[in-house]
Scaffold this motif. Sequence first.
Motif, PDB file in Angstrom:
ATOM      1  N   GLU A   1      -0.923 -21.655   7.297  1.00 45.78           N
ATOM      2  CA  GLU A   1      -1.449 -20.710   5.436  1.00 45.78           C
ATOM      3  C   GLU A   1       0.020 -20.962   4.450  1.00 45.78           C
ATOM      4  O   GLU A   1       1.553 -21.445   5.287  1.00 45.78           O
ATOM      5  N   VAL A   2       0.010 -22.239   3.193  1.00 47.76           N
ATOM      6  CA  VAL A   2       0.159 -22.465   2.588  1.00 47.76           C
ATOM      7  C   VAL A   2       0.456 -21.395   0.852  1.00 47.76           C
ATOM      8  O   VAL A   2      -1.270 -21.692   0.621  1.00 47.76           O
TER       9      VAL A   2
ATOM     10  N   ARG B   1       0.539 -20.551  -2.735  1.00 48.82           N
ATOM     11  CA  ARG B   1       1.887 -20.919  -3.830  1.00 48.82           C
ATOM     12  C   ARG B   1       1.593 -20.021  -5.426  1.00 48.82           C
ATOM     13  O   ARG B   1       0.022 -20.133  -5.601  1.00 48.82           O
TER      14      ARG B   1
ATOM     15  N   GLN C   1       6.471 -21.538  -3.715  1.00 44.81           N
ATOM     16  CA  GLN C   1       5.497 -21.412  -2.934  1.00 44.81           C
ATOM     17  C   GLN C   1       6.027 -21.909  -1.094  1.00 44.81           C
ATOM     18  O   GLN C   1       7.185 -21.653  -1.376  1.00 44.81           O
TER      19      GLN C   1
ATOM     20  N   ILE D   1       5.606 -21.964   3.185  1.00 42.95           N
ATOM     21  CA  ILE D   1       5.078 -22.085   4.661  1.00 42.95           C
ATOM     22  C   ILE D   1       4.869 -21.269   5.083  1.00 42.95           C
ATOM     23  O   ILE D   1       6.056 -20.505   6.111  1.00 42.95           O
TER      24      ILE D   1
ATOM     25  N   TYR E   1      -3.352 -22.420   0.235  1.00 49.20           N
ATOM     26  CA  TYR E   1      -3.915 -23.387   0.825  1.00 49.20           C
ATOM     27  C   TYR E   1      -3.604 -23.117   2.482  1.00 49.20           C
ATOM     28  O   TYR E   1      -3.051 -22.831   2.759  1.00 49.20           O
ATOM     29  N   SER E   2      -4.900 -23.361   3.320  1.00 51.98           N
ATOM     30  CA  SER E   2      -4.765 -23.731   5.061  1.00 51.98           C
ATOM     31  C   SER E   2      -5.731 -24.307   5.629  1.00 51.98           C
ATOM     32  O   SER E   2      -6.139 -25.091   5.509  1.00 51.98           O
TER      33      SER E   2
END
Lengths: 165, 165
Positions: free
Chosen positions: A71-72, A74, A117, A119, A140-141
Motif C-alpha cells: 500500500e502507498v 499519499r 507519501q 510505502i 494506492y495498492s
Amino acid sequence: MLKAGVVLSEAEKENISVADFGLSDLEHQGGQILTFFNTDRISAKIIVLFPWQILPEHWHPAIGNDIGKEEVMRVRWGEIYLYVPGEPTPNPKATIPLKERENFTVWHEVILKPGDQYILPPGLVHWFQAGKDGAVIDDYSSTATDLQDGFTNPRVVRETKIIGE
Amino acid sequence: MLKAGVVLSEAEKENISVADFGLSDLEHQGGQILTFFNTDRISAKIIVLFPWQILPEHWHPAIGNDIGKEEVMRVRWGEIYLYVPGEPTPNPKATIPLKERENFTVWHEVILKPGDQYILPPGLVHWFQAGKDGAVIDDYSSTATDLQDGFTNPRVVRETKIIGE
C-alpha cells in the motif's frame, strides 16, 4: 473531498462507504472510503478522515499466493500521523481514547503532509490519525482484500455501510 | 497541475520528465510525466498533456513472468480522447498530423472527463489526445517498464529528459 480537488462521477458519489469497524464510535475511529477500482492486480481508493479520526491498527496478511497487500499512502489534503513499527516517538502527535490504549502497539511516528507519501510493505502493522483539519488520502495498492485485514483490536468487525450524497 | 489540485513535494517538482518519444515535435506528440512511485508490484504517475498533445499509439507487452502492464487512466482535469481497438468511431474528436496517419491504427473513441476512468488490460494498443484545454491524468498501474513499451511509429525512441521547475 471538494476542497482537495477530488472529482467523482455521479455513480461514485453514491458509493462512498463508511467504515466504523464495528466500534460504533465513528467520531474517534473509522474512515470514509471511496474505491476507484480494484482489479486482480491493482487498486486505488480515496480515504477521507474527519478531524482527529483514527484508522485503527491493522495489517494486510498473506492470502493464498498473495504475499499481502502493498500500500502507498499519499496525502492530498490535511495532515496524517502515521504509526509503524520502530523506535516509539516521544510525545507523539496522535491522541487516542485512554481505554483503547492496548489496541495501539506501534508508535514510531511519520508525519505526512500534502504531497508526502509512504510505502507500506505487506504485513506491516500500522495505524494513522488525521490532524485537526481532517485529511484526504490517495491510497494506492495491489489488490485490496479489506475483509481479510488483521486488526489489533479484538472488537473490530470489518463491515461497511454505503451512504448516498 | 496546480489547477488540478495536484500537490507535489519539492523533490518531485525537480523530477518532472518530458517525453518527446524522439519525435522532436512536443507541441503535437509527447507528454509531461511525474512518477510518484514504481515498486515491483504497483506504480502511480501524473501525466500532463498540453492542449491537443498526443500520447503516441503504444502497448505494454509481456516481459518475462509479467503478462504486461495493467493501467488505469483517470482524468483529474480537462478532457481526454482515448482510442482503443474496436469499431472505428465516425468523426472522432482527435486531430493528428496528416503525415502521421499510418502511425495511428486504432480508432474506437472513449471520451474521458474529470472523474472518468478507463482500465487498459495488458497488451492493449491505445493512444490518446488532450482536448482544447490540455489535461491532467492520474495514471495507476502495475509495475511500469516504460522503456519496454511497444510503439506503432517506428521512429519512436523512448527516452526522457528531466526538467526543473
